[in-house]
Write an enzyme that holds these catalytic residues in place. Sequence first.
Site, mmCIF file in Angstrom:
data_model
loop_
_atom_site.group_PDB
_atom_site.id
_atom_site.type_symbol
_atom_site.label_atom_id
_atom_site.label_comp_id
_atom_site.label_asym_id
_atom_site.label_seq_id
_atom_site.Cartn_x
_atom_site.Cartn_y
_atom_site.Cartn_z
ATOM 1 N N VAL A 82 0.657 -1.214 -0.220
ATOM 2 C CA VAL A 82 0.270 0.271 -0.117
ATOM 3 C C VAL A 82 0.883 1.115 0.012
ATOM 4 O O VAL A 82 2.003 1.567 0.762
ATOM 5 C CB VAL A 82 -0.852 -0.158 1.321
ATOM 6 C CG1 VAL A 82 -1.994 0.944 1.185
ATOM 7 C CG2 VAL A 82 -1.894 -1.538 1.101
ATOM 8 N N LYS A 83 0.354 2.163 -0.973
ATOM 9 C CA LYS A 83 0.950 3.357 -1.113
ATOM 10 C C LYS A 83 1.142 4.079 -0.497
ATOM 11 O O LYS A 83 -0.266 4.357 -0.670
ATOM 12 C CB LYS A 83 1.979 3.782 -3.074
ATOM 13 C CG LYS A 83 3.007 4.443 -3.113
ATOM 14 C CD LYS A 83 3.377 4.164 -4.226
ATOM 15 C CE LYS A 83 4.611 4.662 -4.773
ATOM 16 N NZ LYS A 83 4.890 4.836 -5.838
ATOM 17 N N ILE A 84 1.549 5.006 0.469
ATOM 18 C CA ILE A 84 0.771 5.819 1.149
ATOM 19 C C ILE A 84 1.557 7.704 1.434
ATOM 20 O O ILE A 84 2.856 7.198 0.982
ATOM 21 C CB ILE A 84 0.659 5.534 2.600
ATOM 22 C CG1 ILE A 84 -0.296 4.129 3.245
ATOM 23 C CG2 ILE A 84 0.219 6.410 3.733
ATOM 24 C CD1 ILE A 84 -1.786 4.537 3.238
#
Length: 217
Positions: A82-84
């Site tokens: 998951v890219k945050i």
Amino acid sequence: MKFFIDSANLDEIKKVAEWGLVDGVTTNPSLLAKEGRGFKDTICAIADLIDGPISAEVVSTTSDEMLKEAHTVASWHPNVVVKIPFIPEGMRVVRQLSEEGIKTNVTLLFTLNQALIAAKAGATFLSNFVGRVDDLGGEGMVAVQDTVNMVHTYDFKSEVLVASIRSPQTIVESVRAGAHIATIPFKVLELMYKHPLTDKGLQSFLDDWKRSGLTIE
Ligand code: G3P
């Protein structure tokens, strides 16, 4: 050094997968928008091509919504990371996901302070952007070297991922800095193979071999 390809283009990803060099893929909303395919459809298609971490970015900016989106994209495939984006709300989400055992890639990092906070939040990957700093006449690699040193000094488990790469020289500098990963645009990866003396030397070998009349058997 691990090579990730920075792309959501399935043709590019398929080609580099055939080269046998790619350890993962990073996407972002702009790269996905360029392809015009569904988000989930694209990520799942990439997962069929590459057996490695695939970064899929959330697009909300409140922690509740980011957490919801994170769980959604993480459910698409075990390889999804998951890219945050690096915002305070995002770091809360990174901490939560880290405790849940969901891998994260904190993106849009430009300074050591940002990388330090992301590492303390438990980020799996720290995406230091280089090209966008260099585009403004800065030295993007300075924060990369500082981040590598920081990770080693405090024994963080986060891996330093060099992003926003404009040329093969950035890979050279990333190796010198000891970065763990480079996420490389397709065109830059192609350029890394090329050198005129390699082409000239091979042609010369083959011409000499042909003239010799020798055979392999
Ligand atoms: O995908 C993250 C990063 O590599 C994008 O960088 O500057 O090429 O948009 P940029």
